[in-house]
Write a protein that holds these residues in place. Sequence first.
Motif, PDB file in Angstrom:
ATOM      1  N   GLU A  24      78.830 -45.755  78.085  1.00 19.92           N
ATOM      2  CA  GLU A  24      77.456 -45.345  77.779  1.00 19.92           C
ATOM      3  C   GLU A  24      77.042 -44.100  78.557  1.00 19.92           C
ATOM      4  O   GLU A  24      76.110 -43.392  78.178  1.00 19.92           O
ATOM      5  CB  GLU A  24      76.480 -46.495  78.076  1.00 19.92           C
ATOM      6  CG  GLU A  24      76.243 -46.802  79.538  1.00 19.92           C
ATOM      7  CD  GLU A  24      77.373 -47.567  80.223  1.00 19.92           C
ATOM      8  OE1 GLU A  24      77.264 -47.815  81.438  1.00 19.92           O
ATOM      9  OE2 GLU A  24      78.356 -47.911  79.531  1.00 19.92           O
ATOM     10  N   ARG A  25      77.761 -43.793  79.652  1.00 24.80           N
ATOM     11  CA  ARG A  25      77.531 -42.570  80.438  1.00 24.80           C
ATOM     12  C   ARG A  25      78.723 -41.624  80.340  1.00 24.80           C
ATOM     13  O   ARG A  25      78.895 -40.757  81.169  1.00 24.80           O
ATOM     14  CB  ARG A  25      77.284 -42.941  81.911  1.00 24.80           C
ATOM     15  CG  ARG A  25      76.012 -43.733  82.157  1.00 24.80           C
ATOM     16  CD  ARG A  25      74.762 -42.910  81.951  1.00 24.80           C
ATOM     17  NE  ARG A  25      74.695 -41.792  82.893  1.00 24.80           N
ATOM     18  CZ  ARG A  25      73.841 -40.788  82.810  1.00 24.80           C
ATOM     19  NH1 ARG A  25      72.980 -40.757  81.813  1.00 24.80           N
ATOM     20  NH2 ARG A  25      73.843 -39.822  83.716  1.00 24.80           N
ATOM     21  N   ARG A  26      79.517 -41.805  79.325  1.00 24.81           N
ATOM     22  CA  ARG A  26      80.697 -40.959  79.085  1.00 24.81           C
ATOM     23  C   ARG A  26      81.612 -40.926  80.311  1.00 24.81           C
ATOM     24  O   ARG A  26      82.239 -39.937  80.617  1.00 24.81           O
ATOM     25  CB  ARG A  26      80.276 -39.550  78.659  1.00 24.81           C
ATOM     26  CG  ARG A  26      79.482 -39.537  77.350  1.00 24.81           C
ATOM     27  CD  ARG A  26      78.969 -38.160  76.985  1.00 24.81           C
ATOM     28  NE  ARG A  26      80.053 -37.228  76.707  1.00 24.81           N
ATOM     29  CZ  ARG A  26      80.707 -37.134  75.548  1.00 24.81           C
ATOM     30  NH1 ARG A  26      80.391 -37.934  74.547  1.00 24.81           N
ATOM     31  NH2 ARG A  26      81.663 -36.243  75.388  1.00 24.81           N
ATOM     32  N   ALA A  56      90.613 -44.615  79.967  1.00 29.82           N
ATOM     33  CA  ALA A  56      89.165 -44.720  79.824  1.00 29.82           C
ATOM     34  C   ALA A  56      88.815 -45.372  78.502  1.00 29.82           C
ATOM     35  O   ALA A  56      89.569 -45.281  77.531  1.00 29.82           O
ATOM     36  CB  ALA A  56      88.518 -43.339  79.911  1.00 29.82           C
ATOM     37  N   GLU A  57      87.646 -46.001  78.474  1.00 33.73           N
ATOM     38  CA  GLU A  57      87.077 -46.555  77.249  1.00 33.73           C
ATOM     39  C   GLU A  57      85.987 -45.614  76.739  1.00 33.73           C
ATOM     40  O   GLU A  57      85.318 -44.931  77.522  1.00 33.73           O
ATOM     41  CB  GLU A  57      86.465 -47.927  77.518  1.00 33.73           C
ATOM     42  CG  GLU A  57      87.465 -49.020  77.866  1.00 33.73           C
ATOM     43  CD  GLU A  57      88.303 -49.450  76.680  1.00 33.73           C
ATOM     44  OE1 GLU A  57      87.896 -49.189  75.524  1.00 33.73           O
ATOM     45  OE2 GLU A  57      89.380 -50.042  76.899  1.00 33.73           O
ATOM     46  N   GLY A  58      85.817 -45.571  75.431  1.00 35.52           N
ATOM     47  CA  GLY A  58      84.710 -44.827  74.872  1.00 35.52           C
ATOM     48  C   GLY A  58      85.091 -43.488  74.276  1.00 35.52           C
ATOM     49  O   GLY A  58      86.270 -43.170  74.100  1.00 35.52           O
ATOM     50  N   SER A  62      86.268 -38.581  80.541  1.00 29.63           N
ATOM     51  CA  SER A  62      85.239 -38.481  81.569  1.00 29.63           C
ATOM     52  C   SER A  62      84.514 -37.155  81.400  1.00 29.63           C
ATOM     53  O   SER A  62      85.138 -36.114  81.218  1.00 29.63           O
ATOM     54  CB  SER A  62      85.818 -38.569  82.982  1.00 29.63           C
ATOM     55  OG  SER A  62      84.804 -38.313  83.949  1.00 29.63           O
ATOM     56  N   ALA A  63      83.187 -37.235  81.489  1.00 34.67           N
ATOM     57  CA  ALA A  63      82.360 -36.037  81.361  1.00 34.67           C
ATOM     58  C   ALA A  63      82.192 -35.300  82.685  1.00 34.67           C
ATOM     59  O   ALA A  63      81.453 -34.323  82.758  1.00 34.67           O
ATOM     60  CB  ALA A  63      80.985 -36.422  80.814  1.00 34.67           C
ATOM     61  N   GLY A  64      82.863 -35.764  83.741  1.00 32.55           N
ATOM     62  CA  GLY A  64      82.739 -35.096  85.033  1.00 32.55           C
ATOM     63  C   GLY A  64      81.635 -35.705  85.872  1.00 32.55           C
ATOM     64  O   GLY A  64      81.257 -36.861  85.696  1.00 32.55           O
ATOM     65  N   HIS A  65      81.116 -34.913  86.806  1.00 32.97           N
ATOM     66  CA  HIS A  65      80.093 -35.437  87.709  1.00 32.97           C
ATOM     67  C   HIS A  65      78.849 -35.876  86.941  1.00 32.97           C
ATOM     68  O   HIS A  65      78.466 -35.274  85.932  1.00 32.97           O
ATOM     69  CB  HIS A  65      79.721 -34.380  88.750  1.00 32.97           C
ATOM     70  CG  HIS A  65      80.774 -34.180  89.790  1.00 32.97           C
ATOM     71  ND1 HIS A  65      81.101 -35.158  90.706  1.00 32.97           N
ATOM     72  CD2 HIS A  65      81.590 -33.129  90.045  1.00 32.97           C
ATOM     73  CE1 HIS A  65      82.073 -34.702  91.487  1.00 32.97           C
ATOM     74  NE2 HIS A  65      82.393 -33.483  91.108  1.00 32.97           N
ATOM     75  N   ASP A  66      78.233 -36.936  87.446  1.00 32.39           N
ATOM     76  CA  ASP A  66      77.025 -37.485  86.852  1.00 32.39           C
ATOM     77  C   ASP A  66      75.831 -36.678  87.363  1.00 32.39           C
ATOM     78  O   ASP A  66      75.435 -36.790  88.524  1.00 32.39           O
ATOM     79  CB  ASP A  66      76.892 -38.959  87.253  1.00 32.39           C
ATOM     80  CG  ASP A  66      75.783 -39.674  86.512  1.00 32.39           C
ATOM     81  OD1 ASP A  66      74.830 -38.996  86.093  1.00 32.39           O
ATOM     82  OD2 ASP A  66      75.874 -40.903  86.364  1.00 32.39           O
TER      83      ASP A  66
END
Length: 257
Positions: A24-26, A56-58, A62-66
Motif C-alpha cells: 500500500e506504500r509501494r 517484494a509484494e505489490g 520499492s519506491a525508495g525512501h518514504d
Amino acid sequence: MADYEHLLVKHDGETVRITMNRPERRNALSEAHLLELLDAFESAGRSDATGIVLGAEGKAFSAGHDFADVSSRDLAGVRDLLQLCTKVMRTIQSVPQVVIARVQALATAAGCQLVASCDLAVAAESAGFALPGGKGGWFCHTPAVPVARNIGRKRLMELALTGDAIDAAIAAEWGLINYVVPDAELDARVDELLGRATRGSRFGKGVGKQTLYAQLDRPETDAYAIAVEVMASLSQSPGAKEGMAAFLEKRKPVWPD
C-alpha cells in the motif's frame, strides 16, 4: 525467524526468502522498514542458509525512501536515516550468503539502490528501474553509489540526471541486473541462478564474496595485494583441499561445510 510488520521472512531449506510486504506504500523505505530489513539480513547472515532472496509484494519492488518519514525530519534526522539505509546496503554485501534480488516491478531511488547492492539480480520483463531525483527536488546521491559500481559513469549520468526509468531489458544490457525473464518464469529463474551460485564450499563462497567486494574499485595493485593473501590463506581450508583432491582423483567432491 522473527515476526515483522513490513516483511515476510521464510526459511526455505537452505534459502532465506525476505519479501518486502508494504504494497500500500509501494514498499517505501521508512525507518521502521529499514530496521526490519537490517534485522532480517543480520539474522539470515548468522544462519546456516547458503542463499538469500530479496523480493517484494505489490506493484512496486520499492519506491525508495518514504517521503512521509523524510519530510518530518531535520538535518540530523535525515542524516541518521540515510546512515541506516547505508548500513542495510552494506550488510547485504557483508553477509556470507549469496543475495539475489527478485525484481517483479518498478524499483526507484533507494529501491534501485537495493537491487544494485545485491550480489545478483533477476527481473521480470515488466520491471523497471529509475533514479528519479534528477527530475525532482531531492537528488539520488546515495542510491547512485552502488548503481555507479554496476553500470559505469555515462549510464549512471543518464539515469541520475534525467530521472527517467529504464526497462528491464536495458537494465540487463547495462549490467544493473543479471537477467530479464518472462514474468511467469521469475521465481524459477531466480532459484536456478541461486542454485548455480551457491554450489561448493559455503565457507569458501562466503570469503570469496567478501573478498570480491573488498577489492572491487581499488587500484589494481591494492586489489592484487588483497586477493593474493586471501587466496593463499584459503588454499589451506578444508573446502579448498577437498575440491583440489576431488579434481585430481577425478571424483565428485564431498564438501565438509
